[in-house]
Design an enzyme around this catalytic site. Structure first.
Site, PDB file in Angstrom:
ATOM      1  N   GLU A 144      36.799  43.071 -33.010  1.00  0.00           N
ATOM      2  CA  GLU A 144      37.993  42.236 -32.967  1.00  0.00           C
ATOM      3  C   GLU A 144      37.534  40.807 -33.233  1.00  0.00           C
ATOM      4  O   GLU A 144      36.525  40.359 -32.675  1.00  0.00           O
ATOM      5  CB  GLU A 144      38.708  42.342 -31.625  1.00  0.00           C
ATOM      6  CG  GLU A 144      39.196  43.750 -31.289  1.00  0.00           C
ATOM      7  CD  GLU A 144      40.208  44.300 -32.267  1.00  0.00           C
ATOM      8  OE1 GLU A 144      40.888  43.498 -32.941  1.00  0.00           O
ATOM      9  OE2 GLU A 144      40.321  45.536 -32.369  1.00  0.00           O
ATOM     10  N   HIS A 149      44.183  47.679 -31.060  1.00  0.00           N
ATOM     11  CA  HIS A 149      43.568  46.368 -31.287  1.00  0.00           C
ATOM     12  C   HIS A 149      42.736  45.911 -30.100  1.00  0.00           C
ATOM     13  O   HIS A 149      42.407  44.729 -29.989  1.00  0.00           O
ATOM     14  CB  HIS A 149      44.619  45.312 -31.656  1.00  0.00           C
ATOM     15  CG  HIS A 149      45.497  45.740 -32.798  1.00  0.00           C
ATOM     16  ND1 HIS A 149      44.976  46.119 -34.028  1.00  0.00           N
ATOM     17  CD2 HIS A 149      46.834  45.903 -32.901  1.00  0.00           C
ATOM     18  CE1 HIS A 149      45.970  46.471 -34.823  1.00  0.00           C
ATOM     19  NE2 HIS A 149      47.096  46.358 -34.172  1.00  0.00           N
ATOM     20  N   ASP A 179      33.960  49.205 -33.913  1.00  0.00           N
ATOM     21  CA  ASP A 179      35.160  48.407 -34.159  1.00  0.00           C
ATOM     22  C   ASP A 179      34.908  47.002 -33.643  1.00  0.00           C
ATOM     23  O   ASP A 179      34.298  46.825 -32.579  1.00  0.00           O
ATOM     24  CB  ASP A 179      36.394  48.998 -33.470  1.00  0.00           C
ATOM     25  CG  ASP A 179      37.660  48.249 -33.858  1.00  0.00           C
ATOM     26  OD1 ASP A 179      38.135  48.429 -34.998  1.00  0.00           O
ATOM     27  OD2 ASP A 179      38.164  47.456 -33.039  1.00  0.00           O
ATOM     28  N   ASP A 191      40.158  51.356 -30.069  1.00  0.00           N
ATOM     29  CA  ASP A 191      40.145  51.705 -31.480  1.00  0.00           C
ATOM     30  C   ASP A 191      38.864  52.451 -31.854  1.00  0.00           C
ATOM     31  O   ASP A 191      38.884  53.351 -32.701  1.00  0.00           O
ATOM     32  CB  ASP A 191      40.287  50.447 -32.332  1.00  0.00           C
ATOM     33  CG  ASP A 191      41.709  49.904 -32.331  1.00  0.00           C
ATOM     34  OD1 ASP A 191      42.580  50.512 -31.685  1.00  0.00           O
ATOM     35  OD2 ASP A 191      41.942  48.869 -32.979  1.00  0.00           O
TER      36      ASP A 191
END
Length: 221
Positions: free
Chosen positions: A26, A184, A24, A189
Site C-alpha cells: 500500500e 486495500h 501486496d 489483499d
C-alpha cells in the site's frame, strides 16, 4: 558408506527453482521512486506431497514514510490509511528494518523448499515489484531475495482462468470469499491474492497439466 541422498522439496521443481512469494504493498501514490511505501505484506507458499500449493507463512509491516517522500492525499483516502493514528505510529518501522524482517522470512522459506530464489506474485505484480525494488535501492540492501524483474501476475492468470482482472471479482469467480470493507489492507489483499494464485495453479494441476510437465521435465532445474 555413501550418505543418503537428499530428497528435494516438491516445490523446488514446480517453478524452475523459484519460490513464489505473494506480496501486496500500500502506497501514497503511483511513483515508486518518489511516493511513500506505507504497508508491505508477504505470504510464502508451500506444496504438499500431492502437488497442491498452499499458503504457509505471512508477515505484514507498517512503514514510516522515507525522508522526503511524496504523500498523495487521494491515495490515503483510497487506502483509508491514517498516518496519524496512534496504533499505526506505535508499530510502524523504517523501510530497512521492515524489509530485512520480511526478507529473512523469505530466505528461510527458500532454503526450506530447496529453491534458489524467490519470485514475486502479485495482483498487477509490476506495481508491487517496482515499489519493493525502489525501497531496496533506497535502503542499499544487498540481499534482495526476489528476482529483479520477473514476477507472476494474478490479474493475468485470473483473466485466463476466470475472465476477471479485478481482485475482488476474480476471487468471487474462483469461489473465494472477498470482503470489500477489508480490501486495500496489504495483509488482507495478500491473503486473498495467495488463495487466488493457489487456486489457479491447483486447478491446472487437477486438470493434469502439471503431471504432463513432470513427465517431460529434466531432473535438474
Amino acid at each position: 558408506m555413501t550418505s543418503q541422498s537428499h530428497s528435494k522439496h516438491p516445490l523446488s521443481r514446480r517453478f524452475r527453482g523459484y519460490l513464489p512469494v505473494v506480496v501486496d504493498v500500500e502506497t501514497a501514490g503511483f511513483n515508486p521512486r518518489t511516493d511513500a511505501l506505507l504497508e508491505v505484506s508477504a505470504t510464502t507458499l508451500t506444496m504438499d506431497d500431492n502437488g497442491i500449493l498452499l499458503p504457509e507463512h505471512s508477515l505484514s509491516k507498517h512503514l514510516i514514510p522515507f525522508e522526503g517522500a511524496n504523500i498523495e492525499k487521494s491515495a490515503l483516502e483510497f487506502t483509508k490509511i491514517n498516518l496519524e493514528s496512534s496504533f499505526r505510529q506505535s508499530i510502524a518501522m523504517d523501510e530497512k528494518e521492515a524489509l530485512n524482517e520480511i526478507f529473512k522470512m523469505i530466505r528461510k522459506a527458500i532454503k526450506a523448499h530447496d529453491c534458489t530464489r524467490a519470485i514475486l506474485v502479485g495482483h498487477n505484480a509490476s506495481f508491487d515489484l517496482g515499489f519493493i525494488n525502489a525501497a531496496v535501492d533506497r535502503c542499499n540492501l544487498k540481499r534482495n531475495p526476489f528476482h529483479p524483474f520477473s514476477s507472476f501476475d494474478t490479474a493475468t492468470l485470473a483473466a485466463l482462468a476466470f475472465g476477471q482482472t479485478v481482485l475482488a471479482k476474480a476471487c468471487r469467480a474462483a469461489g473465494i470469499e472477498f470482503d470489500n470493507k477489508e480490501a486495500h489492507s496489504a495483509s488482507y489483499d495478500t491473503e486473498r491474492t495467495a488463495e487466488l494464485f493457489c487456486t489457479v495453479v491447483n486447478t491446472w494441476h487437477e486438470l493434469g497439466g502439471w503431471e504432463l510437465a513432470l513427465r517431460t521435465m529434466p531432473e535438474q532445474v
